[in-house]
Design an enzyme around this catalytic site. Structure first.
Site, short mmCIF file in Angstrom:
data_model
loop_
_atom_site.label_atom_id
_atom_site.label_comp_id
_atom_site.label_asym_id
_atom_site.label_seq_id
_atom_site.Cartn_x
_atom_site.Cartn_y
_atom_site.Cartn_z
N THR A 52 17.59 -28.04 15.56
CA THR A 52 18.98 -28.53 15.50
C THR A 52 19.26 -29.44 16.67
O THR A 52 20.30 -30.09 16.73
CB THR A 52 19.96 -27.34 15.58
OG1 THR A 52 19.67 -26.59 16.77
CG2 THR A 52 19.84 -26.42 14.38
N ARG A 56 24.52 -17.97 30.48
CA ARG A 56 25.02 -16.95 29.55
C ARG A 56 25.18 -15.60 30.24
O ARG A 56 26.00 -14.79 29.87
CB ARG A 56 24.03 -16.79 28.39
CG ARG A 56 24.21 -17.85 27.35
CD ARG A 56 24.55 -17.52 25.97
NE ARG A 56 23.81 -16.68 25.12
CZ ARG A 56 23.23 -17.06 23.99
NH1 ARG A 56 23.21 -18.33 23.65
NH2 ARG A 56 22.70 -16.19 23.18
N TRP A 107 16.82 -25.16 22.36
CA TRP A 107 17.65 -25.87 21.37
C TRP A 107 18.79 -26.70 21.92
O TRP A 107 19.63 -27.18 21.15
CB TRP A 107 18.14 -24.91 20.30
CG TRP A 107 18.70 -23.61 20.75
CD1 TRP A 107 17.98 -22.48 21.05
CD2 TRP A 107 20.07 -23.26 20.95
NE1 TRP A 107 18.83 -21.47 21.42
CE2 TRP A 107 20.11 -21.91 21.37
CE3 TRP A 107 21.27 -23.96 20.82
CZ2 TRP A 107 21.31 -21.24 21.66
CZ3 TRP A 107 22.46 -23.30 21.10
CH2 TRP A 107 22.48 -21.96 21.52
N GLU A 140 15.12 -15.65 17.73
CA GLU A 140 15.54 -14.43 17.01
C GLU A 140 14.55 -14.09 15.90
O GLU A 140 14.69 -13.08 15.23
CB GLU A 140 16.93 -14.63 16.39
CG GLU A 140 18.07 -14.29 17.31
CD GLU A 140 18.05 -15.06 18.60
OE1 GLU A 140 18.10 -16.30 18.53
OE2 GLU A 140 17.94 -14.45 19.67
N ASP A 196 19.79 -11.21 25.16
CA ASP A 196 19.97 -12.54 24.58
C ASP A 196 20.70 -13.46 25.55
O ASP A 196 21.51 -14.29 25.14
CB ASP A 196 20.74 -12.46 23.24
CG ASP A 196 20.71 -13.78 22.48
OD1 ASP A 196 19.83 -14.60 22.76
OD2 ASP A 196 21.58 -13.98 21.61
N ARG A 235 22.82 -31.41 16.17
CA ARG A 235 23.63 -31.79 17.34
C ARG A 235 23.60 -33.28 17.66
O ARG A 235 24.19 -33.70 18.64
CB ARG A 235 23.25 -30.96 18.55
CG ARG A 235 23.64 -29.51 18.38
CD ARG A 235 23.89 -28.76 19.66
NE ARG A 235 24.56 -27.51 19.38
CZ ARG A 235 23.93 -26.38 18.99
NH1 ARG A 235 22.64 -26.36 18.88
NH2 ARG A 235 24.62 -25.30 18.73
N ASP A 290 20.05 -16.08 26.69
CA ASP A 290 19.41 -17.35 26.41
C ASP A 290 19.92 -18.38 27.43
O ASP A 290 21.12 -18.48 27.64
CB ASP A 290 19.90 -17.66 24.98
CG ASP A 290 19.41 -18.93 24.41
OD1 ASP A 290 19.43 -19.93 25.12
OD2 ASP A 290 19.02 -18.91 23.23
N ASN A 326 16.02 -16.84 25.06
CA ASN A 326 15.77 -15.42 25.25
C ASN A 326 14.37 -15.01 24.82
O ASN A 326 13.65 -15.77 24.17
CB ASN A 326 16.80 -14.62 24.45
CG ASN A 326 16.84 -15.04 23.01
OD1 ASN A 326 17.42 -16.06 22.68
ND2 ASN A 326 16.20 -14.29 22.13
#
Lengths: 113, 555
Positions: free
Chosen positions: B173, B326, B239, B191, B299, B129, B301, B257
């Site tokens: 990332t 989310r 992230w 995950e 999830d 990113r 997150d 998450n």
């Protein structure tokens, strides 16, 4: 389609069927247990790049619905050793696990009856 | 020769930090320094707003590409360019590049290598990113969990610090944040059963300064929210780059998450997953936390950007933090205290909760969630991709609206018993999609205090790009089918578009150089929606990363 051809061929040349398989490299249907194991492993280790139930646009990874169902050797080679952006799996997935995923892929994700 | 002398004279006059990107430069942000884009999010507040007006509602029809640069990479391109003194710095998973911002000419390219096995533990796109810049150095992360510093002039690697072993499911990332002279990075891998954290590094040497776990362990009173050893694989990735308020001396960083998703595998609130943390950048110490989704099964997150703004609430100017979570609710939080101000739905369909308790800030679980916590399969909205995924929003202080690429998708969710195996997924759930017939996404102009939209622009295939707004009355976003678009900020009317060669998942930025306003955005498909949604319609969008830069055609 392939299944259909096979059925018709089967009724015509019943006796020669297993020999025909050996010659074209096609394998007999997997057991339901093996298929289920493969489907589960696929969902957990492959689906985030190859799509749920192998449905993906094919622009980033390989559209596995189009992977040749008689391509056992190529499948094992690519999955074990990787290919370009496709990571290698031989150090983490056991032989029987790759075998089960192959059972899932070569049947086009259609569970055996 | 003259030039050289002048440069030498200037160098002698100015202290070194005056030339390099000092803390002072970083504090200005693109809002006060329109000639550079020095921060991720175009400012420490992550507002992604520019006061530039050359490109506006009337002139945008003359917006044309001025150059295109190939990344020689066929992955998702989600990097946000950084621009400093006419040089643009951008990344892919495989390289860092410095380009002449006016011509697109490559100045240097520094390749990144990582073991072939690494992408196994990267769930949602082989990406990077972007860089952070500070005192002549660039900082970036690598997929195999290293933080590196490069010389901004040459691209030469100056130091490399190894955060953690990727074989255990950890990857990186995130674009680093430099706050109060500390390089701060997050981690991915919830995950894959990681235990998440945020790290601080010394920009000069790469020395590790601190690590704050986002999954509380036995040494933390909140460790009680994890039964037994479950914290060891508790998730809580980090992230997306945090925001920073220098006055409060606080960094605001969202957390991911739980691992596994199955809530019955770790009953309890599972702090600090699905939360925002206010951290001291010097020490990493947690000043306060606010948890959006305790014991999250879905999830939801909460890593996505925590946007800072000063809003007038009940007649009082208030320092707030805003998050289009989310979980489908838009949160406004007092960032001094961490107390909830308001939380309202910003998507049409939420079935997992009945609302957010205004006192405690906790969600009120619906029957759906009660059943899921008993181990039953259910249809749940929003889906695991959320009401909004990572795609960063833009806040325009002029209109007071938050512009966001929102999602309209549900899922079939079934909790299953997770099994931990290092380097493989640790999901504990099986999911299928519940897709609506019509649009799967909307670009929305959201009132942060009510969650309601002033306007919505639908898209059958949802948008996954970053959003940028400008004082020119424009909102910029991009489609997975390749269109980079400009909208009227007041009405949502589409005023302009340009079709790039791949899908747009990048983060647009703008700056002004030698009297010309430029806009840059990356094109390149391959992110989470493309890989995981099973949307066959994208088969017609080829991969192929590149950077597009636009400016107004002279009249």
């Amino acid at each position: 389609m392939k299944v259909l051809t096979c059925l018709i061929a089967g009724t015509l040349f019943c006796a020669g069927l297993s020999i025909a398989h050996a010659q074209t490299g096609e394998e007999p249907a997997p057991s339901p247990e093996q298929f289920a194991k493969g489907a589960n492993l696929f969902a957990h280790t492959c689906s985030h790049c190859h799509g749920p139930e192998m449905v993906n646009p094919g622009n980033f990874s390989f559209d596995l619905r189009k992977f040749p169902h008689d391509g056992r050797e190529r499948f094992f080679n690519s999955v074990r050793n990787g290919k370009k952006a496709m990571p290698p799996w031989k150090d983490i997935l056991h032989q029987d696990e790759i075998e089960a995923i192959w059972a899932y892929v070569r049947t086009g994700g259609v569970a055996p009856q | 020769m003259r030039k050289l002398l002048l440069a030498a004279a200037l160098a002698a006059l100015c202290p070194l930090t005056g030339f390099a990107q000092s803390t002072g430069d970083l504090l200005k942000g693109a809002q006060n320094d329109t000639s550079n884009v020095l921060n991720y999010g175009m400012g420490y507040n992550l507002q992604r707003f520019s006061p530039l007006t050359d490109i506006n509602r009337d002139t945008v029809k003359r917006l044309v590409p001025v150059w295109n640069y190939s990344y020689d990479d066929n992955k998702s391109e989600e990097s946000q360019p950084i621009v400093y003194q006419g040089v643009l710095y951008v990344t892919t998973n495989a390289a860092t590049m410095a380009l002449d911002a006016k011509t697109g000419q490559q100045i240097w390219k520094s390749k990144i290598e990582y073991p072939d096995e690494t992408p196994r533990i990267v769930c949602c796109g082989i990406i990077n990113r972007g860089v952070a810049m500070y005192e002549g150095k660039l900082f970036r992360t690598t997929l195999d969990a290293n933080v590196i510093a490069l010389d901004a002039k040459t691209g030469k690697e100056l130091w490399r610090s190894h955060a953690i072993d990727f074989k255990d499911g950890y990857s990186m990332t995130v674009a680093p944040l430099v706050a109060d002279g500390v390089v701060i990075t997050g981690i991915s891998g919830a995950e894959y059963g990681i235990r998440g954290f945020i790290d601080g590094w010394d920009p000069e040497t790469g020395k590790h300064l601190w690590r704050t776990y986002t999954v509380a362990g036995p040494d933390d009173p909140n460790g009680k929210t994890w039964p037994g050893d479950t914290y060891k694989h508790g998730g809580g990735s980090t992230w997306i780059t945090g925001s920073y308020d220098p006055e409060l001396h606080s960094v605001f960083w969202g957390t991911g998450n739980t691992g596994s998703w199955n809530p019955t595998s770790h009953p309890g609130d599972n702090l600090y997953t699905c939360s925002v943390l206010a951290l001291d950048p010097k020490t990493g110490q947690i000043k306060w936390h606010f948890q959006f989704s305790p014991n999250d099964p879905y999830d939801y997150d909460s890593v996505a950007e925590m946007v800072l703004a000063d809003l007038t609430i009940g007649g009082k100017p208030t320092k707030v933090l805003m998050d289009a979570n989310r979980n489908g609710y838009f949160y406004v939080i007092d960032r001094t205290t961490g107390k909830l101000i308001t939380a309202n739905p910003y998507v049409d369909k939420i079935t997992w909760a009945k609302g957010i308790d205004p006192e405690s800030g906790r969600p009120i679980p619906s029957e759906v969630t009660d059943k899921v916590r008993k181990g039953e399969a259910q249809e749940v909205w929003p889906s695991a991709l959320g009401g909004k995924n990572w795609s960063p929003v833009s806040f325009n202080p002029g209109t007071g609206l938050v512009y966001a690429n929102t999602l309209n998708m549900g899922m079939q969710y079934k909790p299953v018993t997770p099994e931990f195996r290092a380097g493989l997924t640790y999901w504990g759930a099986e999911i299928g999609w519940a897709m609506p017939d019509g649009p799967r996404g909307f670009l929305k102009a959201i009132d942060p205090m009510t969650g309601k939209s002033k306007w919505e622009n639908p898209s059958d295939i949802p948008r996954f790009s970053g959003v940028m707004s400008t004082a020119g009355g424009l909102v910029f976003a991009g489609k997975l089918t390749g269109e980079f678009e400009a909208f009227d900020a007041d009405t949502g009317k589409k005023l302009w578009q340009f079709k790039t060669g791949s899908g747009v998942e990048g983060q647009p930025v703008t700056w002004r150089q030698d009297g010309v306003q430029y806009i840059a955005v990356s094109s390149g498909i391959g992110g989470v929606y493309n890989m995981f949604s099973g949307d066959d319609r994208l088969a017609k969008v080829p991969a192929g990363g590149s950077l597009w830069v636009f400016a107004l055609m002279p009249q």
